[in-house]
Structures are given as structure tokens and as C-alpha cells.
Write a protein that holds these residues in place. Structure first.
Motif, mmCIF file in Angstrom:
data_model
loop_
_atom_site.group_PDB
_atom_site.id
_atom_site.type_symbol
_atom_site.label_atom_id
_atom_site.label_comp_id
_atom_site.label_asym_id
_atom_site.label_seq_id
_atom_site.Cartn_x
_atom_site.Cartn_y
_atom_site.Cartn_z
ATOM 1 N N ARG A 52 0.853 -1.190 0.000
ATOM 2 C CA ARG A 52 0.000 0.000 0.000
ATOM 3 C C ARG A 52 0.888 1.239 0.000
ATOM 4 O O ARG A 52 1.836 1.325 0.776
ATOM 5 C CB ARG A 52 -0.913 0.025 1.217
ATOM 6 N N ILE A 63 -6.116 14.257 4.801
ATOM 7 C CA ILE A 63 -5.545 13.337 3.811
ATOM 8 C C ILE A 63 -5.652 13.960 2.422
ATOM 9 O O ILE A 63 -6.746 14.225 1.938
ATOM 10 C CB ILE A 63 -6.269 11.976 3.847
ATOM 11 N N MET A 66 -4.396 9.124 -0.968
ATOM 12 C CA MET A 66 -4.434 7.825 -0.303
ATOM 13 C C MET A 66 -4.678 6.733 -1.337
ATOM 14 O O MET A 66 -5.075 7.020 -2.464
ATOM 15 C CB MET A 66 -5.539 7.804 0.756
ATOM 16 N N LEU A 68 -6.563 3.042 -2.267
ATOM 17 C CA LEU A 68 -7.615 2.065 -1.954
ATOM 18 C C LEU A 68 -7.473 0.890 -2.907
ATOM 19 O O LEU A 68 -6.995 1.060 -4.031
ATOM 20 C CB LEU A 68 -9.004 2.681 -2.158
ATOM 21 N N THR A 69 -7.897 -0.308 -2.450
ATOM 22 C CA THR A 69 -7.849 -1.441 -3.371
ATOM 23 C C THR A 69 -9.128 -1.449 -4.204
ATOM 24 O O THR A 69 -10.223 -1.262 -3.667
ATOM 25 C CB THR A 69 -7.726 -2.788 -2.622
ATOM 26 N N ILE A 143 -6.272 7.831 -4.663
ATOM 27 C CA ILE A 143 -7.436 8.703 -4.519
ATOM 28 C C ILE A 143 -6.968 10.052 -3.985
ATOM 29 O O ILE A 143 -6.127 10.109 -3.078
ATOM 30 C CB ILE A 143 -8.438 8.098 -3.507
ATOM 31 N N PRO A 145 -8.814 12.860 -2.223
ATOM 32 C CA PRO A 145 -10.153 13.228 -1.711
ATOM 33 C C PRO A 145 -10.499 14.698 -1.891
ATOM 34 O O PRO A 145 -11.672 15.043 -1.931
ATOM 35 C CB PRO A 145 -10.072 12.881 -0.219
ATOM 36 N N HIS A 146 -9.488 15.564 -2.006
ATOM 37 C CA HIS A 146 -9.782 16.992 -2.143
ATOM 38 C C HIS A 146 -9.871 17.420 -3.607
ATOM 39 O O HIS A 146 -9.804 18.617 -3.905
ATOM 40 C CB HIS A 146 -8.733 17.821 -1.403
ATOM 41 N N ASP A 194 -6.705 -17.900 -3.259
ATOM 42 C CA ASP A 194 -5.730 -17.185 -2.449
ATOM 43 C C ASP A 194 -5.614 -17.870 -1.091
ATOM 44 O O ASP A 194 -6.502 -17.777 -0.261
ATOM 45 C CB ASP A 194 -6.187 -15.731 -2.276
ATOM 46 N N ASN A 196 -3.255 -17.174 0.908
ATOM 47 C CA ASN A 196 -2.439 -16.253 1.696
ATOM 48 C C ASN A 196 -1.001 -16.755 1.797
ATOM 49 O O ASN A 196 -0.399 -16.746 2.866
ATOM 50 C CB ASN A 196 -3.054 -16.088 3.091
ATOM 51 N N TYR B 55 -7.315 -21.772 6.974
ATOM 52 C CA TYR B 55 -8.421 -21.243 6.167
ATOM 53 C C TYR B 55 -9.145 -20.129 6.911
ATOM 54 O O TYR B 55 -9.502 -19.107 6.353
ATOM 55 C CB TYR B 55 -9.399 -22.364 5.800
ATOM 56 N N SER B 58 -7.126 -17.156 6.815
ATOM 57 C CA SER B 58 -7.188 -16.576 5.484
ATOM 58 C C SER B 58 -8.469 -15.754 5.312
ATOM 59 O O SER B 58 -8.460 -14.639 4.791
ATOM 60 C CB SER B 58 -7.111 -17.698 4.456
ATOM 61 N N GLU B 61 -8.208 -12.714 7.470
ATOM 62 C CA GLU B 61 -7.276 -11.771 6.838
ATOM 63 C C GLU B 61 -7.973 -11.038 5.691
ATOM 64 O O GLU B 61 -7.838 -9.828 5.518
ATOM 65 C CB GLU B 61 -6.058 -12.554 6.326
ATOM 66 N N GLU B 68 -10.511 -2.884 6.311
ATOM 67 C CA GLU B 68 -9.490 -1.820 6.244
ATOM 68 C C GLU B 68 -9.764 -0.928 5.038
ATOM 69 O O GLU B 68 -9.715 0.297 5.121
ATOM 70 C CB GLU B 68 -8.101 -2.477 6.110
ATOM 71 N N ASN B 69 -10.090 -1.593 3.926
ATOM 72 C CA ASN B 69 -10.395 -0.845 2.713
ATOM 73 C C ASN B 69 -11.661 -0.006 2.879
ATOM 74 O O ASN B 69 -11.738 1.128 2.425
ATOM 75 C CB ASN B 69 -10.556 -1.815 1.540
ATOM 76 N N LEU B 72 -10.830 2.966 4.908
ATOM 77 C CA LEU B 72 -10.151 3.979 4.093
ATOM 78 C C LEU B 72 -11.129 4.683 3.152
ATOM 79 O O LEU B 72 -11.018 5.882 2.922
ATOM 80 C CB LEU B 72 -9.007 3.341 3.303
ATOM 81 N N SER B 73 -12.081 3.895 2.617
ATOM 82 C CA SER B 73 -13.088 4.507 1.732
ATOM 83 C C SER B 73 -13.888 5.550 2.495
ATOM 84 O O SER B 73 -14.173 6.637 1.982
ATOM 85 C CB SER B 73 -14.067 3.467 1.205
ATOM 86 N N LEU B 75 -12.900 7.132 5.155
ATOM 87 C CA LEU B 75 -12.001 8.262 5.426
ATOM 88 C C LEU B 75 -11.937 9.188 4.219
ATOM 89 O O LEU B 75 -11.990 10.411 4.353
ATOM 90 C CB LEU B 75 -10.586 7.740 5.710
ATOM 91 N N ALA B 76 -11.832 8.558 3.029
ATOM 92 C CA ALA B 76 -11.764 9.342 1.794
ATOM 93 C C ALA B 76 -13.042 10.159 1.623
ATOM 94 O O ALA B 76 -13.004 11.327 1.243
ATOM 95 C CB ALA B 76 -11.559 8.422 0.591
ATOM 96 N N GLU B 79 -13.024 12.991 4.070
ATOM 97 C CA GLU B 79 -12.114 14.047 3.592
ATOM 98 C C GLU B 79 -12.769 14.850 2.472
ATOM 99 O O GLU B 79 -12.672 16.068 2.426
ATOM 100 C CB GLU B 79 -10.810 13.437 3.086
#
Lengths: 542, 110
Positions: A52, A63, A66, A68-69, A143, A145-146, A194, A196, B55, B58, B61, B68-69, B72-73, B75-76, B79
């Protein structure tokens, strides 16, 4: 006979058994690793795990950038049986023509991207379709944001998530982090499983804490856009720096740049004017010339010098003033920005020392500002100086500077003689250098306050506090044509409070139409912005 | 049909009796094999548990990354909503204008 047949049968059986045993041993022991690897190769894929990217904050913790996925859509062409069907089903979701998707799917490659960084809802919809040979990879998207705020300064990132310009590029190593490696298993449909399985974990990028104040940046951008509309200039740059430590609080440019679209960012065509883009400073250089003249005792502030009624012929060229002056004190010549008087004073200076002093101020060299591709400006070598160079250089001609060089030089005036390197990264310690005598600076400060009280910079004056500053109006030289009438760079640079300054503001307009004097077009912008900053600052501190 | 080993023996010369000579061998074998079998079962159980926990990890996680994403979204979004340019625009739409410096009164002291 029976016994003989039995022995032959047993021998054959033993041989068959031995062959099987040998094959088993070969598969399991001798070539086992190779076969296991082949299977793993077919089933698993090792991919780079992008870390990231660090966030970019303003000085108040807002911010500014930033990551994002977001999903990206890919395809494994060998596993797609009906390309037409897949293309027609994906087309409306990806907002792409089916034939373009089909062309990608029919590619001879093992893996192709169909769409990068689509919306999460599009990714979910495609995931639910469970199309054989179509996969979803998650990638980071930058991103802002502003929106357009500080777009040019922040820079942009490419699809590989590396900086392409601005602070994103300058601090790319810190922001990017270190990629890791991850193993993905594939099922029969080539869908990712996945588990991991990280080979090496990625190291996340470190955040960048900038000195930008989003509110001041917004106020500056608002003024820049308004002024660009009013003056019709090609572009305008407004920089606000805290001269006590060199931190840049705002750097606004008009037209603005969108950092979220790399294509338009890189082809914008407008320089950032802080590190890139040079111009002749014109009269904004005069306070520096005055300080050298004081140091060399070539002039006294109250010395009367003949202003030649506004026209002075020197070495076959005419130097003009915007207003005719007769006998005028050197102090007043600076307040009213007399070219004639400064050309005369420039001629009094020892050329070599004049050259060295300008060099010491940082002209002709990079300041070290943390923006990529900083230019040195244009500063002729001493060997290339002509006889009349000191006279013209005293008017701010025959050299070209970046705005970073100019605010660095003015920081010495605002800070009692020691300059500070402008910068955006708050983690950087201020780099200071004494380049002017404190006594001369004190005298110059008083004169520069008069500039805004009764001189060319009156439009910059504030009702609630004195301002020290200087206007500049420089004709633009065009290659092969020399100075062209009607093309000017107009500027005003000043600071407040005069003692213990908090804000050093440089306003520069490139080719304003109609009125073009720095005092007419740049100084009012300074005034409005300083008012807005003050109101906000007072409320903020309370 | 009665299994062979349960069928009554009619022969008077034959008598069903335990072979006591092999009992120690059987016990020894059992003592050796039983822990080995138990160990094997335990290992299999552990292996299963490791996979199961793997598993679960996983999934957790994955969920953590998703949350987490999401954080952040949000937060964005926060903002974006509190961006000075947006607030300025909203204020202007509601007829608000920035004050002149002389209109600002800063209260002094408590």
C-alpha cells in the motif's frame, strides 16, 4: 514342464513388478521434484504483491492522497472457449465495445488485462457471472479526496502505482514501500485460490507529512482561478511560505491540474513555476541589488540620484521608467521602482562581486526544493557578462529565475539576512544560510514597507498590519525576437507580519492581458489572499 | 451360517484353548503400535486443525483487508465531504460570504 512354466511366469511377474517398482521409484524419488514442480507451475502463479502506498497529509492531518484497493479485470485466453459470448457479456459492464474485448481475449498471450481499476460494483457483478477464464485482481488506486486541490504539487501516479510527477514522484521511494511476492493457486477454471501464501511480505509505503495547509491552499487556488479569469493570463502561480522555517503552506496554480488523471497531468503543458519554469524577475530583484549596494557602500539610502525624467540612454539602449522622476533618493527609487536609478547604481557595483553575490543568493543554482526536475534558472557565467550587464541585471533582466529561487532570496530579507530552503516535507529540517547583513536587511525592510504604503505596491497594503514587499513587471524575451511589447510577467512578493514574519507570499502572472503592472494585477491578489489568511489564522488560533 | 471359529468342535481330541505363549508378544505389539497409531491420529488431527485454522485465518485476513479498505473509503469520503473547496461552495450557495477583517472580533481571555 509345469515347474519350468511356473518359473518363467514368476520371472515375468517379477520383471513386471520390478518395472513398476522402478517407475514408482523414478516418479517418487528420482524425478519426483521435477514432476512436482511441473504440477505446481501449472497450478500456481507467483505474483508481485504491491505494498500500500503511503498517504500524503497536509499540516493539519487532512488526507491529500491515499490508496484504496479496487478490482481489475483480467483474462486467461487459453481457457476461454466462447470469446464472443464472454465479450458480449462483459461489454456493458466494462463500458467497452465487444469487439475490443474479443480482440484482447483472442490474444495469443496467457494473460491479458481487460480493464484496470474498475468500480467495486463492476468487480462484484463480473465475479458473480463466474465466467470461465475471466479473473479479478485487486490493485491499488490512488485517490485524491480533495479533488483538484494542490493537484500540480501532489503530482500523480501511473497504473503501476509509482509517482509520475510532483511530490508523488519526488518522494516515490518513501511512499512506494517494498513489493513482496505472493503465490496464488489456480483451479481448473483458472480462478485464483488465495491461500495467503506470502513468499515475502510487502513493506508498506511510509506516509508523507507535508507543510501544505489545505485551507490556505484552497484560498490561494480560489484567488488564482479568479485572477486568471479577470486578467486573461496564460497561467498564474501563488506561493505561500512560512519564512521562519521554509515550509511551503500553499502553492496554487491556475489553470488547475487534476492529479487523478495521469494522462492530463503529464500533458498539462503548464509548468509548476516553483521548480520548473523560469522568467526574468524584473523589479523584484531590486531589493537584492540595493542590499549589495549598501554592503559595498556604493550608495546611501538618502542619496539623491538623477532619474533623468524617466529615460536614460546607456550604451545605445534606452532604459525607461513607468513614471518620470527627476532627482530622487535611492530609497524612493526603490519604493517607486525606478529603472533609471537602479541601472545607474548597478553600474557602480563591482561586476565580479555583483556576480558572486547573486550566486550566493542562490541564483543560477538549484535551491534543493523537494519537487522533481528543479531548474537552475538562467544565469550567465561571469565570463559572458558584457559591459552593460550589471546595469541590466540591476533591473532584474538578463537572468531568469524560478519562483523557488526568488522566495528563497526573499526569505533572507524577511528573516534578518539568513535564507531558508523552501520545502514541502515537514520531516526535513530547515536549511538556513546567512547571505545578507542584518543591519542592511533592517533598513531594506523599512523601505519595502514604504513600497506598500506609498509606492508601487500600494494595492497590497493591509488595513490591519504593515506589509513589506516589492512589485515586479518584466517584459518577456521571446527567442529570436527579443523583448516583445505586450508580453509581461507581473509579480508581487511580500511578507507579513513585517517583524517575525509568518507568511511570505509570491504572486506571479504570466502574460496578463490589459493591465500588466505587478502593482495593478499581482498586488491586489496578495492583498485579498493575505486578508483571507489573516481572518482564518486568527479564528484558527483562537 | 455359523462362522467357522464359533462352530462347535465335535472332535474329542481337539480342545479350544488360549495360546498363552503369544500373549506377551501381543501385548508388547499392542503397546508399541497403539501409541504409534494414536500419534498418527493426533498428527492427522493436528494437520487438519492447521489447515482449518489456516483457512479461518485466510478468511479473517481477507475480511480484515476488506474492512481496512472500507475504513479507508469512509475516510476518503469524510475528507471529500469536509474539503475546504466543497464547504466554501456550499457556504456560497447558502448566501454566506467571508467576513472582512474588521468584522472579525476575537474574544480576549476567559
Amino acid at each position: 514342464m509345469d515347474r519350468k512354466r511356473l518359473i518363467i511366469f514368476l520371472a515375468c511377474l517379477s520383471l513386471w513388478g520390478a518395472v513398476i517398482l522402478w517407475r514408482l521409484a523414478d516418479l517418487q524419488l528420482l524425478s519426483g521434484d521435477q514432476y512436482a514442480n511441473d504440477v505446481l507451475k501449472a497450478l500456481q502463479i507467483e505474483i508481485e504483491e504491491t505494498p500500500r502506498r503511503g498517504m500524503i497529509y497536509d499540516r493539519e492531518g487532512r488526507i491529500l492522497a491515499m490508496s484504496l484497493t479496487v478490482p481489475s479485470i483480467c483474462a486467461y485466453p487459453p481457457f476461454i472457449k466462447d470469446a464472443d459470448d464472454v465479450a458480449s457479456r462483459l461489454a456493458p459492464l466494462l463500458k467497452e465495445r465487444p469487439e475490443n474485448i474479443r480482440k484482447s481475449i483472442l490474444s495469443p498471450r496467457q494473460f491479458v488485462w481487460l480493464a484496470r481499476q474498475v468500480s467495486p460494483s463492476t468487480g462484484d457483478a463480473i465475479f458473480r457471472m463466474k465466467l470461465r477464464g475471466v479473473g479479478i485482481r485487486y490493485e491499488y488506486k490512488r485517490i485524491y479526496p480533495h479533488g483538484l486541490l494542490a493537484g500540480k504539487v501532489l503530482g500523480t501516479v501511473g497504473v503501476d502505482h509509482h509517482g509520475l510527477g510532483g511530490l508523488e514522484y519526488a518522494w516515490d521511494k518513501q511512499l512506494s514501500g517494498v513489493p513482496g511476492r505472493r503465490i496464488l493457486l489456480k483451479d481448473a477454471r483458472r480462478n485464483d485460490i488465495d491461500l495467503n501464501m506470502l513468499v515475502t511480505a510487502p513493506i508498506e509505503g511510509r506516509d508523507l507529512h507535508t507543510s501544505i495547509d489545505a485551507v490556505i491552499q484552497h484560498l490561494a487556488e480560489k484567488e488564482a482561478i479568479l485572477a486568471a479569469g479577470n486578467t486573461g493570463c496564460i497561467d498564474i502561480s501563488i506561493t505561500v511560505m512560512d519564512p521562519s522555517n521554509g515550509e511551503i503552506l500553499a502553492h496554487a496554480l491556475a489553470p488547475p491540474t487534476d492529479p487523478s488523471t495521469p494522462a492530463t497531468y503529464t500533458t498539462n503543458g503548464h509548468p509548476d513555476w516553483l521548480a520548473k519554469g523560469v522568467y526574468e524577475p524584473g523589479s523584484t530583484l531590486k531589493p537584492m541589488v540595493a542590499s549589495f549596494a549598501f554592503e559595498e557602500h556604493r550608495v546611501d539610502p538618502l542619496e539623491l540620484i538623477n532619474g533623468e525624467n524617466g529615460v536614460f540612454e546607456y550604451k545605445g539602449k534606452r532604459i525607461r521608467d513607468h513614471e518620470p522622476y527627476g532627482l530622487i533618493t535611492f530609497e524612493d527609487a526603490l519604493i517607486h521602482s525606478s529603472n533609471v536609478v537602479f541601472a545607474k547604481v548597478g553600474m557602480r557595483l563591482t561586476p565580479e562581486r555583483f556576480y558572486r553575490r547573486l550566486q550566493e543568493l542562490g541564483f543560477g543554482d538549484r535551491t534543493g526544493i523537494d519537487l522533481p526536475g528543479e531548474e537552475r534558472g538562467l544565469f550567465p557565467r561571469y565570463e559572458d557578462w558584457r559591459e552593460n550587464t550589471p546595469a541590466y541585471m540591476a533591473l532584474g533582466q538578463e537572468l531568469a529565475v524560478t519562483n523557488a529561487q526568488l522566495i528563497q532570496a526573499y526569505s533572507a530579507l524577511a528573516r534578518d539576512g539568513s535564507s531558508v530552503v523552501p520545502h514541502f516535507n515537514r520531516e526535513l529540517a530547515p536549511i538556513q544560510r546567512r547571505i545578507m547583513d542584518a543591519d542592511h536587511v533592517a533598513r531594506l525592510k523599512m523601505i519595502l514597507v514604504e513600497v506598500t504604503k506609498r509606492g508601487t505596491g500600494m494595492n497590497a497594503a493591509l488595513a490591519w498590519a504593515p506589509v513589506a514587499g516589492k512589485t515586479g513587471t518584466a517584459q518577456k524575451p521571446i527567442p529570436g525576437q527579443g523583448y516583445v511589447l505586450g508580453k509581461y510577467v507581473s509579480s508581487f512578493i511580500g511578507w507579513f507580519p513585517v517583524e517575525e514574519p509568518k507568511y511570505l507570499i509570491l504572486v506571479m502572472l504570466n502574460e496578463p492581458r490589459g493591465r500588466f503592472y505587478g502593482g495593478d494585477v499581482a498586488a491586489p491578489i496578495f492583498h485579498r489572499l493575505a486578508d483571507a489568511i489573516c481572518i482564518r489564522g486568527e479564528i484558527h488560533e483562537t | 451360517m455359523i462362522p467357522l471359529y464359533l462352530r462347535p468342535v465335535d472332535n474329542v481330541y481337539l480342545r479350544r484353548e488360549r495360546d498363552t505363549r503369544v500373549i506377551p508378544f501381543l501385548i508388547a505389539s499392542l503397546l508399541v503400535l497403539l501409541p504409534a497409531i494414536l500419534l498418527l491420529l493426533l498428527l492427522v488431527h493436528w494437520q487438519n486443525e492447521i489447515y482449518k485454522i489456516g483457512y479461518e485465518l485466510s478468511v479473517l485476513e481477507h475480511n480484515r483487508a476488506k474492512l481496512e479498505n472500507r475504513k479507508l473509503s469512509l475516510l476518503a469520503e469524510k475528507e471529500h465531504l469536509s474539503a475546504p473547496a466543497r464547504l466554501d461552495q456550499l457556504a456560497m450557495e447558502r448566501g454566506l460570504v467571508p467576513p472582512e477583517p474588521e468584522q472579525v472580533v476575537i474574544p480576549s481571555g476567559p
